[in-house]
Design an enzyme around this catalytic site. Structure first.
Site, PDB file in Angstrom:
ATOM      1  CG  ASP A  96      -1.933   0.774   1.003  1.00  0.00           C
ATOM      2  OD1 ASP A  96      -2.324   1.298  -0.179  1.00  0.00           O
ATOM      3  OD2 ASP A  96      -2.946   0.764   1.925  1.00  0.00           O
TER       4      ASP A  96
ATOM      5  CG  ASN B 270       2.091   1.530  -4.595  1.00  0.00           C
ATOM      6  OD1 ASN B 270       3.201   1.361  -4.712  1.00  0.00           O
ATOM      7  ND2 ASN B 270       1.172   0.732  -4.609  1.00  0.00           N
ATOM      8  N   GLY B 271      -0.004   5.555  -4.423  1.00  0.00           N
ATOM      9  CA  GLY B 271      -0.710   6.868  -4.800  1.00  0.00           C
ATOM     10  C   GLY B 271      -0.244   7.727  -4.125  1.00  0.00           C
TER      11      GLY B 271
ATOM     12  CB  SER C 114      -8.009  -6.136  -3.828  1.00  0.00           C
ATOM     13  OG  SER C 114      -8.771  -4.996  -4.187  1.00  0.00           O
TER      14      SER C 114
ATOM     15  CG  LEU D  75      -6.121  -8.584   7.895  1.00  0.00           C
ATOM     16  CD1 LEU D  75      -6.705  -9.928   8.243  1.00  0.00           C
ATOM     17  CD2 LEU D  75      -4.727  -8.739   7.138  1.00  0.00           C
TER      18      LEU D  75
ATOM     19  NE  ARG E 198      -4.792   6.352  -7.193  1.00  0.00           N
ATOM     20  CZ  ARG E 198      -4.681   6.199  -6.111  1.00  0.00           C
ATOM     21  NH1 ARG E 198      -4.308   6.771  -5.023  1.00  0.00           N
ATOM     22  NH2 ARG E 198      -4.701   4.747  -5.790  1.00  0.00           N
TER      23      ARG E 198
ATOM     24  CG  ASN F 233      -7.325  -2.843  -6.236  1.00  0.00           C
ATOM     25  OD1 ASN F 233      -6.467  -3.419  -6.159  1.00  0.00           O
ATOM     26  ND2 ASN F 233      -7.871  -1.949  -5.251  1.00  0.00           N
ATOM     27  CD1 TRP F 234     -12.549  -6.325 -10.097  1.00  0.00           C
ATOM     28  CD2 TRP F 234     -11.706  -5.418 -12.117  1.00  0.00           C
ATOM     29  NE1 TRP F 234     -11.776  -7.215 -10.887  1.00  0.00           N
ATOM     30  CE2 TRP F 234     -11.312  -6.834 -11.730  1.00  0.00           C
ATOM     31  CE3 TRP F 234     -11.176  -4.771 -13.280  1.00  0.00           C
ATOM     32  CZ2 TRP F 234     -10.368  -7.408 -12.993  1.00  0.00           C
ATOM     33  CZ3 TRP F 234     -10.427  -5.332 -13.925  1.00  0.00           C
ATOM     34  CH2 TRP F 234     -10.078  -6.809 -13.879  1.00  0.00           C
TER      35      TRP F 234
HETATM   36  C1  V07 Z   1       1.434  -4.018  -9.562  1.00  0.00           C
HETATM   37  C2  V07 Z   1       3.108  -2.731  -8.286  1.00  0.00           C
HETATM   38  C3  V07 Z   1       3.329  -2.970  -7.001  1.00  0.00           C
HETATM   39  C4  V07 Z   1       2.528  -2.134  -5.834  1.00  0.00           C
HETATM   40  C5  V07 Z   1       0.852  -2.505  -5.926  1.00  0.00           C
HETATM   41  C6  V07 Z   1      -0.137  -2.056  -7.299  1.00  0.00           C
HETATM   42  C7  V07 Z   1       0.646  -1.955  -8.480  1.00  0.00           C
HETATM   43  C8  V07 Z   1       4.029  -6.182 -10.297  1.00  0.00           C
HETATM   44  C9  V07 Z   1       2.925  -7.051 -10.685  1.00  0.00           C
HETATM   45  C10 V07 Z   1       2.929  -8.425 -11.407  1.00  0.00           C
HETATM   46  C11 V07 Z   1       1.813  -9.055 -11.356  1.00  0.00           C
HETATM   47  C12 V07 Z   1       1.514 -10.520 -11.897  1.00  0.00           C
HETATM   48  C13 V07 Z   1       2.967 -10.906 -12.334  1.00  0.00           C
HETATM   49  C14 V07 Z   1       3.952 -10.149 -12.457  1.00  0.00           C
HETATM   50  C15 V07 Z   1       4.077  -8.700 -11.742  1.00  0.00           C
HETATM   51  C16 V07 Z   1       1.878  -6.197 -10.677  1.00  0.00           C
HETATM   52  C17 V07 Z   1      -0.489  -5.140 -10.656  1.00  0.00           C
HETATM   53  C18 V07 Z   1      -0.091  -4.185  -9.973  1.00  0.00           C
HETATM   54  C19 V07 Z   1      -1.901  -5.272 -11.050  1.00  0.00           C
HETATM   55  F1  V07 Z   1       2.822 -12.044 -12.910  1.00  0.00           F
HETATM   56  N1  V07 Z   1       3.420  -5.220  -9.609  1.00  0.00           N
HETATM   57  N2  V07 Z   1       2.422  -4.963  -9.945  1.00  0.00           N
HETATM   58  N3  V07 Z   1       0.647  -6.499 -10.951  1.00  0.00           N
HETATM   59  N4  V07 Z   1       1.832  -2.772  -8.635  1.00  0.00           N
END
Ligand code: V07
Length: 262
Positions: A38, A40-41, A83, A213, A51, A86-87
């Site tokens: 959590d 990032n924004g 999550s 959570l 964001r 998040n949609w």
């Molecule tokens: C996302 C970066 C981390 C902070 C949380 C939100 C943004 C890595 C992935 C990812 C997912 C599957 C995969 C490889 C990489 C990812 C989303 C968002 C949706 F096989 N970072 N990251 N997926 N964030």
């Protein structure tokens, strides 16, 4: 000149981290660490950036933390990437997030393979855009023979929906006479969750100061140690992870004498 100075600083920082890693490895390392990434924004807002810039920076942190966790000997690292809630975010932000797995994997998949990491997912992947599904499937396929750390992404994951699905499957089996209601116990439920093949998390970390959570691994976290840190996810680094694991080790020692009383 500046470059040279920065390299020097990097070398010094890496050496410090190496020592910290060696130090923490002399005690029990949590086998499964789960993280709610959590902040990032908020990280972006502080810098007057959009964001999505925070999400992108957070993606780099994923790589860094996976590398250090692997070096520490963590067996499973579960990261809450997206999550079911998040949609509800603006469409442009969701579109951006759905491109991150592809970007992450085109940048880092080779390294992950070299490091013997196995990429896995929990969550309902069927609702993800095709390009996201493709990138993820490719990574799962390319790393399925690896027997090192499991890098487990929770994608379109929600714990209650996981429990509903599990219940539906069990009732279906009962109706078909494949299972008797009295034989349903915790072990049976464990084997019908998406985490069936994984050990339970020992340590949950949530960054950015929120103490909730948010529908993450409700069943699986029953006995985990919880840690909530104010550090924003893009600022969370190897030193922060080592610090969390040290705290975990000291808690385990403090309560070690009454283990089994729960
Ligand atoms: C996302 C970066 C981390 C902070 C949380 C939100 C943004 C890595 C992935 C990812 C997912 C599957 C995969 C490889 C990489 C990812 C989303 C968002 C949706 F096989 N970072 N990251 N997926 N964030």
């Amino acid at each position: 000149m500046l470059n040279k100075l920065m390299r020097k600083k990097n070398v010094a920082t890496n050496k410090l981290l190496d020592e910290e890693v060696a130090n923490v490895k002399s005690k029990k390392i949590p086998a499964h660490v789960a993280i709610i990434m959590d902040g990032n924004g908020r990280w972006a807002k502080k810098r007057n950036l959009p964001r999505v810039a925070g999400h992108h920076e957070g993606m780099k942190t994923v790589r860094e933390i996976a590398r250090i966790a692997n070096r520490l000997g963590v067996k499973v690292l579960t990261l809450y990437a997206f999550s079911t809630e998040n949609w509800k975010r603006p469409k442009l932000e969701v579109d951006f997030l759905m491109r991150l797995p592809g970007e992450f994997l085109s940048t880092y998949l080779t390294e992950l393979i070299e490091e013997n990491v196995r990429v896995e997912m929990i969550g309902d992947l069927s609702l993800l855009p095709n390009h996201t599904k493709k990138a993820i499937q490719k990574a799962i396929e390319a790393t399925k023979e690896n027997d090192g750390m499991v890098l487990n992404f929770a994608m379109n994951y929600g714990s209650r929906s996981e429990i509903v699905r599990c219940t539906q499957e069990l009732v279906k089996k009962a109706a078909k006479g494949e299972i008797h209601w009295e034989d349903i116990n915790e072990e049976v439920i464990n084997t019908h969750l998406m985490t069936a093949h994984l050990p339970e998390p020992d340590l949950l970390i949530r960054t950015s100061g929120e103490v909730r959570l948010s529908n993450f691994m409700l069943w699986q976290l029953a006995y985990a140690e919880f840690s909530f840190t104010d550090v924003l996810w893009p600022d969370f680094d190897g030193h922060c992870l080592v610090k969390e694991i040290k705290e975990f080790q000291s808690r385990n020692r403090r309560f070690g004498s009454v283990e089994g009383e729960e």
